[in-house]
Design a protein around this motif. Sequence first.
Motif, PDB file in Angstrom:
ATOM      1  N   PRO A 146      24.160 -41.699 -15.519  1.00  0.00           N
ATOM      2  CA  PRO A 146      24.942 -40.986 -14.920  1.00  0.00           C
ATOM      3  C   PRO A 146      26.326 -41.675 -14.518  1.00  0.00           C
ATOM      4  CG  PRO A 146      23.060 -41.136 -13.620  1.00  0.00           C
ATOM      5  CD  PRO A 146      22.742 -41.821 -14.566  1.00  0.00           C
ATOM      6  N   LEU A 147      27.606 -41.290 -14.564  1.00  0.00           N
ATOM      7  CA  LEU A 147      28.718 -42.125 -14.274  1.00  0.00           C
ATOM      8  C   LEU A 147      29.283 -41.488 -13.091  1.00  0.00           C
ATOM      9  CD1 LEU A 147      30.251 -42.618 -17.853  1.00  0.00           C
ATOM     10  CD2 LEU A 147      28.334 -43.699 -16.556  1.00  0.00           C
ATOM     11  N   VAL A 148      29.238 -40.204 -13.186  1.00  0.00           N
ATOM     12  CA  VAL A 148      29.844 -39.520 -11.924  1.00  0.00           C
ATOM     13  C   VAL A 148      29.269 -38.211 -11.787  1.00  0.00           C
ATOM     14  CG1 VAL A 148      32.476 -40.527 -12.138  1.00  0.00           C
ATOM     15  CG2 VAL A 148      31.796 -38.296 -13.124  1.00  0.00           C
ATOM     16  N   THR A 149      29.292 -37.676 -10.511  1.00  0.00           N
ATOM     17  CA  THR A 149      28.440 -36.311 -10.326  1.00  0.00           C
ATOM     18  C   THR A 149      29.054 -35.451  -9.112  1.00  0.00           C
ATOM     19  OG1 THR A 149      26.301 -35.189 -10.529  1.00  0.00           O
ATOM     20  CG2 THR A 149      26.715 -37.232  -9.048  1.00  0.00           C
ATOM     21  N   GLY A 150      28.935 -34.191  -9.115  1.00  0.00           N
ATOM     22  CA  GLY A 150      29.021 -33.443  -7.954  1.00  0.00           C
ATOM     23  C   GLY A 150      27.820 -32.766  -7.322  1.00  0.00           C
ATOM     24  N   GLN A 151      26.484 -33.297  -8.251  1.00  0.00           N
ATOM     25  CA  GLN A 151      25.330 -32.678  -8.060  1.00  0.00           C
ATOM     26  C   GLN A 151      24.501 -33.737  -7.306  1.00  0.00           C
ATOM     27  OE1 GLN A 151      24.836 -32.362 -12.631  1.00  0.00           O
ATOM     28  NE2 GLN A 151      24.065 -30.343 -11.716  1.00  0.00           N
ATOM     29  N   LYS A 152      24.284 -33.274  -6.073  1.00  0.00           N
ATOM     30  CA  LYS A 152      23.728 -34.398  -4.877  1.00  0.00           C
ATOM     31  C   LYS A 152      22.209 -34.647  -5.306  1.00  0.00           C
ATOM     32  CE  LYS A 152      27.393 -32.888  -1.608  1.00  0.00           C
ATOM     33  NZ  LYS A 152      27.364 -32.230  -0.158  1.00  0.00           N
ATOM     34  N   VAL A 153      21.607 -34.343  -6.244  1.00  0.00           N
ATOM     35  CA  VAL A 153      20.465 -34.616  -6.496  1.00  0.00           C
ATOM     36  C   VAL A 153      20.452 -36.189  -7.199  1.00  0.00           C
ATOM     37  CG1 VAL A 153      19.310 -32.389  -6.876  1.00  0.00           C
ATOM     38  CG2 VAL A 153      20.368 -33.713  -8.876  1.00  0.00           C
ATOM     39  N   TYR A 159      31.217 -39.964  -6.456  1.00  0.00           N
ATOM     40  CA  TYR A 159      31.034 -38.395  -6.270  1.00  0.00           C
ATOM     41  C   TYR A 159      32.403 -37.958  -6.908  1.00  0.00           C
ATOM     42  CZ  TYR A 159      30.607 -34.180  -3.852  1.00  0.00           C
ATOM     43  OH  TYR A 159      30.277 -32.854  -3.629  1.00  0.00           O
ATOM     44  N   ILE A 160      32.318 -36.556  -7.451  1.00  0.00           N
ATOM     45  CA  ILE A 160      33.380 -35.807  -7.743  1.00  0.00           C
ATOM     46  C   ILE A 160      33.239 -34.451  -7.139  1.00  0.00           C
ATOM     47  CG2 ILE A 160      34.127 -36.923  -9.968  1.00  0.00           C
ATOM     48  CD1 ILE A 160      32.847 -34.633 -11.211  1.00  0.00           C
ATOM     49  N   ASN A 161      34.387 -33.867  -6.625  1.00  0.00           N
ATOM     50  CA  ASN A 161      34.139 -32.185  -6.010  1.00  0.00           C
ATOM     51  C   ASN A 161      34.396 -31.311  -7.399  1.00  0.00           C
ATOM     52  OD1 ASN A 161      34.630 -33.050  -3.166  1.00  0.00           O
ATOM     53  ND2 ASN A 161      36.097 -34.425  -4.093  1.00  0.00           N
ATOM     54  N   SER A 162      33.160 -31.308  -7.964  1.00  0.00           N
ATOM     55  CA  SER A 162      32.811 -30.340  -9.234  1.00  0.00           C
ATOM     56  C   SER A 162      31.269 -30.588  -9.313  1.00  0.00           C
ATOM     57  CB  SER A 162      33.635 -30.975 -10.553  1.00  0.00           C
ATOM     58  OG  SER A 162      33.302 -30.003 -11.488  1.00  0.00           O
ATOM     59  N   ASN A 163      30.907 -29.263  -9.979  1.00  0.00           N
ATOM     60  CA  ASN A 163      29.434 -29.163  -9.781  1.00  0.00           C
ATOM     61  C   ASN A 163      29.018 -29.678 -11.192  1.00  0.00           C
ATOM     62  OD1 ASN A 163      26.729 -28.448  -9.621  1.00  0.00           O
ATOM     63  ND2 ASN A 163      27.048 -26.264  -9.767  1.00  0.00           N
ATOM     64  N   SER A 164      29.469 -30.840 -11.746  1.00  0.00           N
ATOM     65  CA  SER A 164      29.467 -31.354 -12.870  1.00  0.00           C
ATOM     66  C   SER A 164      29.028 -32.746 -12.843  1.00  0.00           C
ATOM     67  CB  SER A 164      30.784 -31.317 -13.583  1.00  0.00           C
ATOM     68  OG  SER A 164      31.491 -30.098 -13.289  1.00  0.00           O
ATOM     69  N   THR A 165      28.431 -33.232 -13.973  1.00  0.00           N
ATOM     70  CA  THR A 165      27.948 -34.526 -14.271  1.00  0.00           C
ATOM     71  C   THR A 165      28.421 -35.195 -15.536  1.00  0.00           C
ATOM     72  OG1 THR A 165      26.133 -34.234 -12.528  1.00  0.00           O
ATOM     73  CG2 THR A 165      25.807 -36.280 -13.928  1.00  0.00           C
ATOM     74  N   VAL A 166      28.670 -36.372 -15.571  1.00  0.00           N
ATOM     75  CA  VAL A 166      29.168 -36.920 -16.536  1.00  0.00           C
ATOM     76  C   VAL A 166      28.219 -38.321 -16.956  1.00  0.00           C
ATOM     77  CG1 VAL A 166      30.884 -38.407 -17.850  1.00  0.00           C
ATOM     78  CG2 VAL A 166      31.633 -36.729 -16.437  1.00  0.00           C
ATOM     79  N   TYR A 167      27.606 -38.191 -18.459  1.00  0.00           N
ATOM     80  CA  TYR A 167      26.695 -39.358 -18.534  1.00  0.00           C
ATOM     81  C   TYR A 167      27.113 -40.132 -19.792  1.00  0.00           C
ATOM     82  CZ  TYR A 167      23.167 -36.335 -16.140  1.00  0.00           C
ATOM     83  OH  TYR A 167      22.568 -35.485 -15.345  1.00  0.00           O
ATOM     84  N   THR A 187      26.937 -27.662 -22.058  1.00  0.00           N
ATOM     85  CA  THR A 187      26.962 -29.105 -22.293  1.00  0.00           C
ATOM     86  C   THR A 187      28.059 -29.681 -23.397  1.00  0.00           C
ATOM     87  OG1 THR A 187      24.471 -29.135 -21.782  1.00  0.00           O
ATOM     88  CG2 THR A 187      25.564 -31.124 -22.785  1.00  0.00           C
ATOM     89  N   LEU A 188      28.539 -30.703 -23.246  1.00  0.00           N
ATOM     90  CA  LEU A 188      29.668 -31.096 -24.412  1.00  0.00           C
ATOM     91  C   LEU A 188      28.959 -32.521 -24.680  1.00  0.00           C
ATOM     92  CD1 LEU A 188      33.449 -30.943 -24.614  1.00  0.00           C
ATOM     93  CD2 LEU A 188      32.382 -33.138 -24.599  1.00  0.00           C
ATOM     94  N   ILE A 189      28.869 -33.040 -25.929  1.00  0.00           N
ATOM     95  CA  ILE A 189      28.659 -34.300 -26.237  1.00  0.00           C
ATOM     96  C   ILE A 189      29.747 -34.571 -27.187  1.00  0.00           C
ATOM     97  CG2 ILE A 189      27.030 -35.577 -27.589  1.00  0.00           C
ATOM     98  CD1 ILE A 189      24.663 -33.494 -26.641  1.00  0.00           C
ATOM     99  N   ILE A 228      29.161 -39.660 -24.886  1.00  0.00           N
ATOM    100  CA  ILE A 228      29.333 -39.230 -23.385  1.00  0.00           C
ATOM    101  C   ILE A 228      28.753 -37.756 -23.673  1.00  0.00           C
ATOM    102  CG2 ILE A 228      31.095 -38.173 -21.975  1.00  0.00           C
ATOM    103  CD1 ILE A 228      30.901 -41.323 -22.037  1.00  0.00           C
ATOM    104  N   LEU A 229      28.079 -37.459 -22.561  1.00  0.00           N
ATOM    105  CA  LEU A 229      27.472 -36.060 -22.152  1.00  0.00           C
ATOM    106  C   LEU A 229      28.066 -35.707 -20.968  1.00  0.00           C
ATOM    107  CD1 LEU A 229      23.864 -34.782 -22.599  1.00  0.00           C
ATOM    108  CD2 LEU A 229      25.173 -34.198 -20.724  1.00  0.00           C
ATOM    109  N   VAL A 230      28.585 -34.484 -20.840  1.00  0.00           N
ATOM    110  CA  VAL A 230      29.299 -33.598 -19.936  1.00  0.00           C
ATOM    111  C   VAL A 230      28.511 -32.406 -19.456  1.00  0.00           C
ATOM    112  CG1 VAL A 230      31.306 -32.979 -18.787  1.00  0.00           C
ATOM    113  CG2 VAL A 230      31.714 -34.710 -20.530  1.00  0.00           C
TER     114      VAL A 230
END
Length: 239
Positions: A146-153, A159-167, A187-189, A228-230
């Motif tokens: 994971p590179l950035v995320t708005g999912q606090k798990v 941290y980004i202010n979006s319910n998204s994660t970039v891997y 999901t986008l790859i 990249i997986l979004v």
Amino acid sequence: MIRLITDSQRYEAKLEGGLRSHYLFSFADYYDPENMEFGPLRVFNDDYIGPRSGFPSHPHSEMEIVTIVLSGELTHKDNIGNETTVTPGQVQRMTTGTGVTHSETNETDEEIHLLQLWFLPNKRGLAPSYEVMDTGFLKAKDELIPLVTGQKVLEDVAYINSNSTVYYGSVTQGEEVPFRTFKLRRTLIYVLTGSVLVNNVEADEQDQIRLDDQEVVGIKGTADATFILVDVPAVEANY
């Protein structure tokens, strides 16, 4: 639904001054009403910045901007007091919020390769903020980092202010990296190098696969590959 978009279907931007770019979504002089966004993911650009060139100071607001440096050294400057050099394996996150002015330039004699993603935020009117995190993602092997995320798990991730994660993902030939999600998410790859089989759909270098209504995304290397997986919600709440 699974949709393959090939390398040749990307938009090649007509830029000057040592800049090269492909746009995965409508951006700048490229407009396609059928290709505006993917959930809250509004922009995904694959950029090359030549020596002593770049993007001079310009303003942004109400956007979460993520920059992933794959090679070269990127110099960032902004009007909220940040001046940094972002190197390969590092990720830059900027909340533009109520407004920020920044530049992204190449001050070296080597070309930069980077990816820039913009997300619509889940909150408006935020104070601008900035962060660089070294994840060492280029060392990945048969895993998703994971590179950035708005999912606090997820912890220790920008941290980004979006319910998204970039891997960032890496998979060797014949191996598989599974990704579990929910049917309400998308999901986008985007394949950076090599080739992969994603839920039985093959994608080569610079191809992308967009998936809806899936619970498991299986990513198998048909050659050694990086990608990249979004992971995004179908619609960003509260925007």
